[in-house]
Design an enzyme around this catalytic site. Structure first.
Site, PDB file in Angstrom:
ATOM      1  N   SER A 332      29.271  30.210 -11.565  1.00 38.42           N
ATOM      2  CA  SER A 332      29.556  30.126 -13.099  1.00 38.42           C
ATOM      3  C   SER A 332      30.998  30.086 -13.118  1.00 38.42           C
ATOM      4  CB  SER A 332      29.063  31.683 -13.643  1.00 38.42           C
ATOM      5  OG  SER A 332      29.804  31.585 -14.846  1.00 38.42           O
ATOM      6  N   LYS A 338      27.726  35.335 -10.580  1.00 37.77           N
ATOM      7  CA  LYS A 338      26.392  34.564 -10.727  1.00 37.77           C
ATOM      8  C   LYS A 338      26.202  33.659  -9.454  1.00 37.77           C
ATOM      9  CE  LYS A 338      24.043  33.770 -13.573  1.00 37.77           C
ATOM     10  NZ  LYS A 338      24.467  33.251 -14.780  1.00 37.77           N
ATOM     11  N   GLU A 345      16.796  23.835 -11.074  1.00 37.18           N
ATOM     12  CA  GLU A 345      16.740  23.543 -12.209  1.00 37.18           C
ATOM     13  C   GLU A 345      16.880  22.170 -12.604  1.00 37.18           C
ATOM     14  OE1 GLU A 345      18.866  27.856 -13.853  1.00 37.18           O
ATOM     15  OE2 GLU A 345      20.021  25.981 -13.568  1.00 37.18           O
TER      16      GLU A 345
END
Length: 519
Positions: A332, A338, A345
């Protein structure tokens, strides 16, 4: 008055190109293309043809006396994206020159000169030295323009009896069959990875889900092979499509056939096609093979999307069943802790892209009358985009699957005893109790444990018999091989297709045999 009308039309076109309704494509930015020094756009040099050595533009006959609007040239051009078919276009022309020689339209020395010239053009492409010029409307005119510059006026004989209608259909089929072969290899590599991991990680057990609720225990291997079988069907679809792609349209001209008795069967053999398309109208107008590929690509992407969705969940903190390799994760820009499953995705997200290409081309083709129409130029961008997407996604999926790390403890900790309630009803069925009755009784046992505030394995045989007299003491066993043993539970699914060790091993053997004996 006529000039005013033309000016007004150009204003309309310009407003459209500048509007939010128009999505610019590569050909809408031709002014920014890099051309060799001294070469200018056609709009800057209206008296210069795209084939200066022969004095006329390949795509415009003597029927036209006026200049093409520069905006129309941009709107009409396909070279910025169909140039990727340069090799197929050249190989098709090499074979076509030989076919013209066989039917007496070219002398032997002319055939050799054309073929040698085409090979020179091929070397330029391979070396990255091919120079696009203003007026190169598509890959066909670009290659023929360069050929004529090399060999002179004999280059003008190459297109005898041939139309860009049958030429482009041939190029696309040759290009697509190569792409299908590469994609099949990628998919088989992916299946091989699933088979290898499933064989080595047979001992891992995790919850199986329906409605995203824990349902029954399954082997981790069984989960991986679930997708291997889907990918196998994808390969079989591609192999089936390949046979229809590998039919030759060349030699039918614009729509009605070849006027000089060309031997299409021998030409098809030279180009390694499986046969010829028997109807000339169908040959130039058919785009079924592209739509079929797009549909198959959509199915592959749907399978990738579901595979990705499972792993996105399984790799989350809430599940923790697998850890994704750093190579296929990102961080992130704000939150340093993160580790995002971006590869997965994107596999999921790009499925919508490919499905959209399929629907888009179906919509384009459905309104066209028979034979060739310019609408069909819109087939290549969705095809190329889908093929590129599948090539990348198949390799990314393999990378993710081959590098992830399963977490055995997290998988076991996610198992809970109510997942074995069905096994409890099966116990009664084996004693002759009708399944519907046994199903009801198993539910009553679950409620009994809830009411007592204990787990199912804490209920004794006597406790179980309060719900049904046919329960024996082994129904309360929590030891190895007992009712409440998860390994024993998966081993009870021995039927072919089940999740027992034997059933999974049978799947592995079937997939290995299939991979070892390609069609």
């Amino acid at each position: 008055m006529a000039r005013s009308s033309c000016f007004a039309q150009r204003q309309v076109v310009q407003r459209f190109l500048n509007s939010a309704l128009y999505s610019p494509r590569p050909y809408a930015k031709l002014q920014s293309r890099s051309f060799p020094a001294g070469v200018r756009m056609m709009s800057e040099t209206p008296d210069v043809s795209s084939v200066s050595s022969v004095g006329f533009r390949l795509s415009r006959s003597g029927r036209f006396s006026g200049e093409t609007d520069p905006l129309m040239e941009q709107f009409n051009a396909s070279f910025p994206y169909d140039k990727r078919m340069w090799r197929q276009d050249l190989h098709g022309s090499i074979a076509y020159a030989a076919a013209l020689g066989r039917c007496g339209l070219l002398q032997a020395e002319e055939v050799k000169k054309l073929q040698d010239g085409l090979r020179e053009v091929e070397k330029e492409w391979e070396a990255g030295k091919f120079e696009a010029k203003a007026g190169d409307e598509d890959i066909h005119t670009a290659n023929e323009r360069r050929l004529t510059e090399i060999v002179g006026s004999v280059g003008g004989k190459l297109h005898t009896g041939r139309s860009r209608n049958d030429q482009v259909a041939t190029d696309v089929r040759m290009w697509l069959r190569d792409e299908i072969s590469d994609l099949i290899k990628n998919m088989k590599d992916l299946i091989g990875t699933a088979v290898s991991r499933a064989e080595s990680e047979m001992d891992l057990i995790l919850p199986g889900y329906t409605h995203l609720q824990r349902a029954q225990p399954i082997r981790w291997s069984h989960w991986m092979l679930c997708y291997a079988w889907q990918w196998k069907r994808d390969v079989e679809r591609l192999e089936n499509i390949y046979a229809r792609v590998n039919m030759m349209p060349l030699g039918v001209g614009a729509l009605s056939g070849h006027p000089f008795g060309i031997d299409r069967q021998l030409l098809a053999k030279d180009l390694k096609f499986g046969g010829v398309i028997p109807n000339s109208l169908d040959a130039v107008g058919d785009r079924d093979f592209i739509i079929e590929f797009l549909f198959s690509s959509s199915m592959i992407m749907v399978h990738f999307s579901r595979f990705a969705e499972d792993l996105i969940l399984y790799s989350s903190t809430e599940f923790g069943f697998v850890g994704l390799a750093d190579a296929y994760s990102t961080g992130s820009s704000l939150m340093p802790q993160k580790k995002n499953p971006d590869a997965l995705e994107l596999l999921r997200g790009k499925s919508g892209r490919v499905i959209g290409q399929t629907v888009g081309l179906l919509t384009t083709v459905k309104g066209t009358p028979s034979t060739y129409n310019k609408d069909l130029q819109e087939d290549k961008e969705p095809l190329f985009d889908a093929a590129d997407t599948l090539s990348a996604c198949s390799r990314i999926a393999n990378g993710v699957l081959s590098t992830l790390t399963p977490n055995k403890d997290k998988m076991l900790n996610a198992l809970d005893l109510p997942m074995l309630a069905t096994d409890l009803s099966d116990h009664l069925v084996r004693k002759g109790v009708p399944f519907r009755e046994a199903h009801h009784v198993a539910g009553a046992v679950v409620k009994l444990a809830e009411d007592r505030g204990c787990t199912l394995d804490k209920l004794s045989g006597d406790d179980l018999r309060t719900t049904h007299p046919m329960f024996s003491d082994d129904a309360a066993s929590s030891g190895a091989g007992g009712m409440w043993d998860y390994e024993a539970a998966v081993e009870r699914r021995q039927t072919e297709g089940g999740t027992s060790r034997h059933a999974v091993a049978l799947q592995l053997e079937q997939l290995k045999q299939w991979l070892a004996h390609p069609r």
